[in-house]
Design a protein around this motif. Structure first.
Motif, short mmCIF file in Angstrom:
data_model
loop_
_atom_site.label_atom_id
_atom_site.label_comp_id
_atom_site.label_asym_id
_atom_site.label_seq_id
_atom_site.Cartn_x
_atom_site.Cartn_y
_atom_site.Cartn_z
N LYS A 425 -35.65 -23.11 -21.46
CA LYS A 425 -34.46 -23.60 -20.75
C LYS A 425 -33.19 -22.87 -21.19
CE LYS A 425 -36.07 -28.22 -19.49
NZ LYS A 425 -35.79 -29.68 -19.52
N SER A 447 -39.78 -20.15 -20.60
CA SER A 447 -40.07 -21.10 -19.51
C SER A 447 -38.82 -21.88 -19.14
CB SER A 447 -41.17 -22.06 -19.96
OG SER A 447 -42.36 -21.36 -20.26
N GLU A 448 -38.66 -22.03 -17.83
CA GLU A 448 -37.54 -22.77 -17.24
C GLU A 448 -36.18 -22.17 -17.59
OE1 GLU A 448 -37.77 -27.06 -17.32
OE2 GLU A 448 -39.92 -26.98 -17.80
N SER A 449 -36.18 -20.90 -17.99
CA SER A 449 -34.91 -20.23 -18.27
C SER A 449 -34.34 -19.60 -17.01
CB SER A 449 -35.12 -19.15 -19.33
OG SER A 449 -35.50 -19.72 -20.56
N THR A 450 -33.06 -19.23 -17.09
CA THR A 450 -32.37 -18.60 -15.97
C THR A 450 -31.82 -17.26 -16.42
OG1 THR A 450 -31.75 -20.75 -15.06
CG2 THR A 450 -30.50 -18.83 -14.30
N PHE A 469 -42.89 -17.38 -18.82
CA PHE A 469 -41.69 -17.59 -18.00
C PHE A 469 -41.99 -18.60 -16.88
CE2 PHE A 469 -38.24 -16.10 -15.07
CZ PHE A 469 -37.18 -16.23 -15.96
N GLY A 472 -39.42 -20.27 -14.52
CA GLY A 472 -38.16 -19.58 -14.76
C GLY A 472 -37.54 -19.05 -13.49
N CYS A 495 -42.40 -19.59 -10.79
CA CYS A 495 -41.07 -19.02 -11.01
C CYS A 495 -40.44 -18.58 -9.70
CB CYS A 495 -41.15 -17.84 -11.97
SG CYS A 495 -41.90 -16.36 -11.28
#
Length: 580
Positions: A425, A447-450, A469, A472, A495
């Motif tokens: 995140k 994972s769940e990153s931008t 990812f 993501g 993603c």
């Protein structure tokens, strides 16, 4: 029995009679001698013994009754002469005359002393007075104390050396106050003792180290095997001393909130060799004034020591902000390490740093950096605008950076050489090169990153690197959204990869080459100026239920790829798995 007759006839009877007469004679003689001897001895004893009685003033005061041998001194016979009389059984007999001056003087003195002897009440009152005086002195000895430098003592060292001999109760504080305008021109060295009763305070908000300080190679404060004092001042070292506060060899130090040291030539706060320091909310800015050095000079450095410095400020160090090294431990939660020349927060050589919710923005190289088995907890950290990378984990190190923000850095996150980063995140926007990179068998959980907003590469894995990812999001990249090369892997189900458009050439949404593997099952990959999905040199992409730009449903369209067919080796020696 009487005497027996001895006849002229010599026979047995005559012989026995002679023996009888001799025995009779000797027995009577012995009895006479014994009686005479006892009487003579008693007479000798009686004639020689003396039993002293109390003196009298004149002869007329001699006792009328007395025992044989009683002796009395008559102080004056009327002619200034003292006499001694002894009772012989019937009369007082003069036996000695002498000058009584010495005896009379002694007697007079003793009489006067006895007359002036204090009563029990007097003695009790005197003892009480003594007790009161002793108690007052003891209370003063053990009481809190405030002294001023330089009015009472020339410098801190002299004050401590003098007052450390003072006995104090537990909890007693001796405050050494630096008067207004006072400059620190002398080092303070405390070793092999307990100095915890001392607290250093100041009248001024900030105290300067003076230009007369002996050398830039000497610490202002040195503790060695010492339980240190309370540091309740903020000092500006003006780069005149080596380390501001040097705590060595199992020593202890407490720095009060809002106090500390800044502008040291090397380290503002330096703990080493098992020492323990408490410095929550301390100020240790502008360290490493000697320059940006690979020696590791820092605002705070825990080198094999334990430092508790939550919410402390180490900003504007010319080298490192806050650091733990050589097995040291640093608690830096909510700390501030902005604008540092090389690294904001750093953990090396099995050091451990807790930097949750801290700030490490605008670092010259790395905002957060761990190397050589370093461990760094950076949950919720801000490491924006770093010159090389917001977060860097190197050589078997581990960084936990969940919810971290690394926007504006050249690269957001790097895991290199068997290291790991948890970037769950996290946010890596407006980076100039890469958002996330795992290289040389490093691993990143993104994972769940931008990632995105003008970045060149969104997520990169190379030389055996691996990136997770899942769920993501990569948007607005110039070259590649997801890029795996050199036998690497990116696992990115669910993603979203959009708007990949390289200026002047083709940008690809997902690109796997040189024996690598990318998983984008159930994902969305759209808006690439080149191909949404691209494989090369024996690589694979798993794109089951993956939507591409031309998809009418949740399945990729062959024209959005460089493959000639799905789920088979193409002319580009790769496979895109995409069965419906």
């Amino acid at each position: 029995m009487g005497k027996k007759e001895i006849n002229t006839l010599w026979d047995r009877e005559s012989r026995n009679n002679i023996n009888h007469n001799f025995e009779e004679l000797y027995t009577k003689l012995n009895n006479i001698v014994g009686t005479i001897s006892e009487e003579a001895v008693q007479q000798i004893i009686d004639s020689a013994k003396i039993n002293w009685l109390a003196p009298v003033a004149t002869k007329s005061e001699l006792p009328s009754t007395a025992n044989v041998g009683d002796a009395v001194m008559v102080r004056d016979n009327g002619a200034g002469v003292a006499e001694v009389y002894r009772y012989n059984g019937s009369d007082w007999e003069l036996i000695q005359e002498f000058d009584p001056t010495a005896i009379n003087e002694l007697d007079s003195r003793l009489t006067t002393e006895l007359a002036n002897k204090a009563s029990m009440q007097d003695i009790t009152e005197i003892n009480q007075t003594i007790d009161d005086k002793v108690n007052q002195r003891v209370e003063k000895q053990f009481a809190d104390l405030i002294v001023n430098v330089p009015s009472d003592f020339e410098n801190i060292q002299i004050a401590i050396d003098t007052l450390s001999q003072r006995r104090t109760n537990q909890g007693t504080t001796i405050r050494i106050n630096l008067e207004s305008g006072y400059e620190l021109n002398d080092p303070i060295i405390l070793s092999n003792g307990d100095y915890s009763q001392f607290e250093i305070t100041s009248t001024d908000t900030e105290v300067n180290v003076g230009a007369s300080f002996p050398s830039v190679d000497i610490d202002l404060l040195t503790l060695k095997n010492a339980r240190g004092l309370v540091w309740n001042i903020l000092v500006n070292g003006q780069a005149y001393c080596r380390n501001g506060l040097g705590v060595y060899n199992n020593s202890h130090l407490e720095v009060r909130a809002g106090k500390g040291f800044k502008y040291a030539n090397q380290n503002n706060l330096y703990g080493r060799y098992g020492s323990i320091i408490f410095a929550d909310d301390g100020i240790f800015t502008h360290g490493s004034q000697a320059g940006n050095s690979a020696e590791g000079w820092s605002g705070i450095l825990a080198w094999g020591a334990t430092i508790h410095a939550e919410r402390a400020d180490v900003s504007d160090s010319k080298t490192y902000g806050a650091q733990a090294a050589a097995g040291g431990s640093l608690s830096f939660r909510n700390g501030i390490a902005n604008n540092c020349g090389r690294h904001g927060i750093r953990s090396t050589n099995a050091g451990s740093v807790d930097a949750r919710d801290a700030q490490a923005d605008n670092a010259g190289a790395y905002g957060i950096y761990a190397r050589d088995a370093g461990i760094l907890n950076a949950n919720g950290i801000s490491a924006k605008n770093a010159g090389v990378a917001g977060i860097m984990s190197y050589n078997a190190s581990i960084i936990d950076a969940e919810l971290a923000v690394v926007d504006g850095s050249e690269t957001g996150v790097i895991a290199d050489q068997n290291s790991k980063v948890n970037f769950f995140k996290g946010t890596a926007l407006n980076c100039t090169d890469k958002g996330i990179k795992a290289t040389r068998y490093g691993e990143v959980n993104g994972s769940e990153s931008t990632v995105g907003n003008g970045i060149l590469y969104g997520v990169v894995a190379d030389i055996g690197g691996k990136v997770s990812f899942g769920s993501g999001r990569v948007t607005n990249c110039h070259a590649y959204g997801l890029y795996a090369t050199g036998g690497s892997e990116i696992i990115a189900p669910l993603c979203t990869i959009t708007d990949i458009n390289h200026s002047g050439s083709l940008g690809h949404g997902v690109y796997s080459e040189k024996g690598s593997n990318i998983v984008v099952t159930e994902s969305t990959v759209t808006g690439a100026s080149g191909q949404d999905l691209r494989v090369n040199q024996g690589s694979t992409i798993h794109a089951h239920n993956c939507k591409t730009s031309s998809s009418a449903d949740n399945h990729p369209v062959l024209s959005d790829t460089n493959a000639t067919a799905f789920s088979s080796i193409t002319s580009h020696f790769g496979i895109i798995w995409a069965q419906k």
